[in-house]
Design a protein around this motif. Sequence first.
Motif, PDB file in Angstrom:
ATOM      1  N   ARG A  75       0.593  -0.966  -0.041  1.00  0.00           N
ATOM      2  CA  ARG A  75       0.025   0.066  -0.156  1.00  0.00           C
ATOM      3  C   ARG A  75       0.990   1.272  -0.094  1.00  0.00           C
ATOM      4  N   ASP A  76       2.216   1.155   0.462  1.00  0.00           N
ATOM      5  CA  ASP A  76       2.935   2.449   0.596  1.00  0.00           C
ATOM      6  C   ASP A  76       3.326   2.906  -0.770  1.00  0.00           C
ATOM      7  N   ARG A  77       3.030   4.171  -1.224  1.00  0.00           N
ATOM      8  CA  ARG A  77       3.562   4.619  -2.515  1.00  0.00           C
ATOM      9  C   ARG A  77       4.733   4.522  -3.102  1.00  0.00           C
ATOM     10  N   LEU A  78       5.720   4.595  -2.014  1.00  0.00           N
ATOM     11  CA  LEU A  78       7.089   3.951  -2.585  1.00  0.00           C
ATOM     12  C   LEU A  78       7.451   2.670  -2.414  1.00  0.00           C
TER      13      LEU A  78
ATOM     14  N   LYS B 100       6.335   1.267 -14.140  1.00  0.00           N
ATOM     15  CA  LYS B 100       6.675   2.709 -14.540  1.00  0.00           C
ATOM     16  C   LYS B 100       5.426   3.444 -14.713  1.00  0.00           C
ATOM     17  N   ARG B 101       4.252   2.969 -15.189  1.00  0.00           N
ATOM     18  CA  ARG B 101       2.950   3.497 -15.180  1.00  0.00           C
ATOM     19  C   ARG B 101       2.452   3.945 -13.862  1.00  0.00           C
ATOM     20  N   TRP B 102       2.530   2.555 -13.319  1.00  0.00           N
ATOM     21  CA  TRP B 102       1.783   2.646 -11.775  1.00  0.00           C
ATOM     22  C   TRP B 102       2.566   3.949 -10.944  1.00  0.00           C
ATOM     23  N   HIS B 103       3.787   3.977 -11.018  1.00  0.00           N
ATOM     24  CA  HIS B 103       4.888   4.993 -10.363  1.00  0.00           C
ATOM     25  C   HIS B 103       4.255   6.439 -10.795  1.00  0.00           C
ATOM     26  N   GLU B 104       4.174   6.537 -12.225  1.00  0.00           N
ATOM     27  CA  GLU B 104       3.802   7.900 -12.813  1.00  0.00           C
ATOM     28  C   GLU B 104       2.341   8.323 -12.321  1.00  0.00           C
ATOM     29  N   ASN B 105       1.411   7.254 -12.297  1.00  0.00           N
ATOM     30  CA  ASN B 105       0.216   7.408 -11.571  1.00  0.00           C
ATOM     31  C   ASN B 105       0.125   8.020 -10.165  1.00  0.00           C
ATOM     32  N   ASN B 106       1.112   7.269  -9.282  1.00  0.00           N
ATOM     33  CA  ASN B 106       1.018   7.796  -8.101  1.00  0.00           C
ATOM     34  C   ASN B 106       1.723   9.365  -7.968  1.00  0.00           C
ATOM     35  N   LEU B 107       2.429   9.658  -8.782  1.00  0.00           N
ATOM     36  CA  LEU B 107       2.840  11.264  -8.687  1.00  0.00           C
ATOM     37  C   LEU B 107       1.779  12.170  -9.203  1.00  0.00           C
ATOM     38  N   LYS B 108       0.918  11.708 -10.020  1.00  0.00           N
ATOM     39  CA  LYS B 108      -0.178  12.570 -10.375  1.00  0.00           C
ATOM     40  C   LYS B 108      -1.374  12.512  -9.477  1.00  0.00           C
ATOM     41  N   LYS B 109      -1.746  11.396  -8.755  1.00  0.00           N
ATOM     42  CA  LYS B 109      -2.665  11.203  -7.979  1.00  0.00           C
ATOM     43  C   LYS B 109      -2.498  11.591  -6.392  1.00  0.00           C
ATOM     44  N   TYR B 110      -1.109  11.375  -5.951  1.00  0.00           N
ATOM     45  CA  TYR B 110      -0.734  11.519  -4.627  1.00  0.00           C
ATOM     46  C   TYR B 110       0.713  12.366  -4.606  1.00  0.00           C
ATOM     47  N   PRO B 111       0.695  13.613  -5.268  1.00  0.00           N
ATOM     48  CA  PRO B 111       2.110  13.927  -5.481  1.00  0.00           C
ATOM     49  C   PRO B 111       2.584  14.449  -3.982  1.00  0.00           C
TER      50      PRO B 111
ATOM     51  N   GLU C  81       1.991  12.919  -0.992  1.00  0.00           N
ATOM     52  CA  GLU C  81       2.349  11.979   0.044  1.00  0.00           C
ATOM     53  C   GLU C  81       3.655  11.477  -0.877  1.00  0.00           C
ATOM     54  N   VAL C  82       3.720  11.291  -2.115  1.00  0.00           N
ATOM     55  CA  VAL C  82       5.118  10.592  -2.701  1.00  0.00           C
ATOM     56  C   VAL C  82       6.335  11.724  -2.236  1.00  0.00           C
TER      57      VAL C  82
ATOM     58  N   ILE D  27      11.648  11.958   3.290  1.00  0.00           N
ATOM     59  CA  ILE D  27      12.019  11.080   4.573  1.00  0.00           C
ATOM     60  C   ILE D  27      13.189  10.403   4.067  1.00  0.00           C
ATOM     61  N   ALA D  28      13.097  10.043   2.740  1.00  0.00           N
ATOM     62  CA  ALA D  28      14.413   9.202   2.353  1.00  0.00           C
ATOM     63  C   ALA D  28      15.498   9.828   2.225  1.00  0.00           C
ATOM     64  N   ARG D  29      15.483  11.353   2.120  1.00  0.00           N
ATOM     65  CA  ARG D  29      16.671  12.308   1.774  1.00  0.00           C
ATOM     66  C   ARG D  29      17.214  12.687   3.420  1.00  0.00           C
ATOM     67  N   SER D  30      16.469  12.382   4.369  1.00  0.00           N
ATOM     68  CA  SER D  30      16.692  12.861   5.721  1.00  0.00           C
ATOM     69  C   SER D  30      17.043  11.442   6.464  1.00  0.00           C
ATOM     70  N   ASP D  31      18.382  11.625   7.136  1.00  0.00           N
ATOM     71  CA  ASP D  31      18.875  10.518   8.244  1.00  0.00           C
ATOM     72  C   ASP D  31      18.048  10.472   9.398  1.00  0.00           C
ATOM     73  N   LYS D  32      17.334  11.829   9.805  1.00  0.00           N
ATOM     74  CA  LYS D  32      16.703  11.838  11.022  1.00  0.00           C
ATOM     75  C   LYS D  32      15.603  10.954  11.357  1.00  0.00           C
TER      76      LYS D  32
END
Length: 434
Positions: A231-234, A407-418, A420-421, A427-432
């Motif tokens: 369920r997680d978008r990433l 690939k299409r799945w991820h592109e759809n996530n970027l459009k529908k849940y920008p 959240e993504v 979070i991925a950019r931060s070690d904290k």
Amino acid sequence: MKRGFYTIMSAQFFSSLADQALFVVAVDLMRSSGAPEWQRAALVPIFAVFYVVLAPLVGAFADALPKGKVMFISNAIKVVGCLMMLFGSHPLLSYSIVGLGAAAYSPAKYGILTELLPASQLVKANGWIEGLTIASILLGIVLGGTLVGHSISSKLLAFDLPFIDTGIDTPAEAAIAVLIFVYVLAAWFNTRIPHTGVEMRPLRSNPEHGMARNIAALLPDFWHCNARLWRDRLGQISLATTTLFWGAGGNLKYIVLAWASLALGYNTTQASALTGVVTIGTAVGAIVASMRMRLDMATRVIPMGIAMGLMVICMNFISNVWLAVPFLILLGGLGGFLVVPMNALLQHRGHNLMGAGRSIAVQNFNEQACILLLGGFYSVCTGLGLSAYGAISAFGLVVAGCMWLIKRWHENNLKKYPEEVEHLLAIARSDKHH
């Protein structure tokens, strides 16, 4: 990197080295004892079975104890499998026990990376672990073949302990005895792995219930963890990509063997060398990815998966070994560059959602199930009368098509849940937040 990382690398190297060498030795043992061909072929799936069957248990087990202790116990199980094979148990049964140890080992091996290292170092750590694992696969196959070869086995069999009859009389038995010591060396490194200080998650058990009921109680937890990652978008994108990659990669060695025999006229030994060429390319790709990629850039490598599937189809048009070698190195390199950042992203999301051990167990379950599924698909293609060329084309189309859908799945996530993504990428950019 923290000092404990290099200890983990050493333990992983020797454990994987012994796994691969033992596979070659088991094949030789079965061949020398007159076992039918189907039993020798069954060594591969029998090793993977416990990854799927015990996924709910091994993930929770890896989170309930310090990861170094779990790896030590897992190596001990592998030693038991070796001893069973050495003293007369059927190699399929013995190797399945080694597979049990490997299934328990994997969640701890990868899970400890997320406990020991910050998010910014996960891609680099995965690159080195994957590269080292691939090197151990190559060297393990060579080690297994060398140990059962006449020049080394004759020296091993000539070695006797005073007043003790070991019962070791064949090259395969002598090789197994040596590999037990390799597993013991890996276990010693396991004892040197530092405690990360992460809070343990005890197994849920009721002393009034039997073991079977307590294990069954873990199933809802496992399926909940599996559902959370999907369920997680990433998490869903990285899990889908790595599942398809390992499903394809696990079967690619058989495809290369079939193709090399048909297109180049190679025997099994020569074709196996070409499989090693793919592995070398994968190692190079993994190391390059570890140096150039960051966690938040992982989804950019998805097109490489599509290219891999199309390149598998292109194998049908190659009939010259001088063209085949660089082509296979490139194919392996794409795979290595694809899987390292995606693997790291999946570990990161799993660590944040449910704990490292459980997330790796979910990953193993999906990947090994995909290996069995795609292997069955390829077998059905050949069983229906398709030539190796036709089966390879069908396999490549399935891989490329599924990667395109991801690939299409991820592109759809970027459009529908920008939002959240973007939040998950932050979070991925931060070690904290790791």
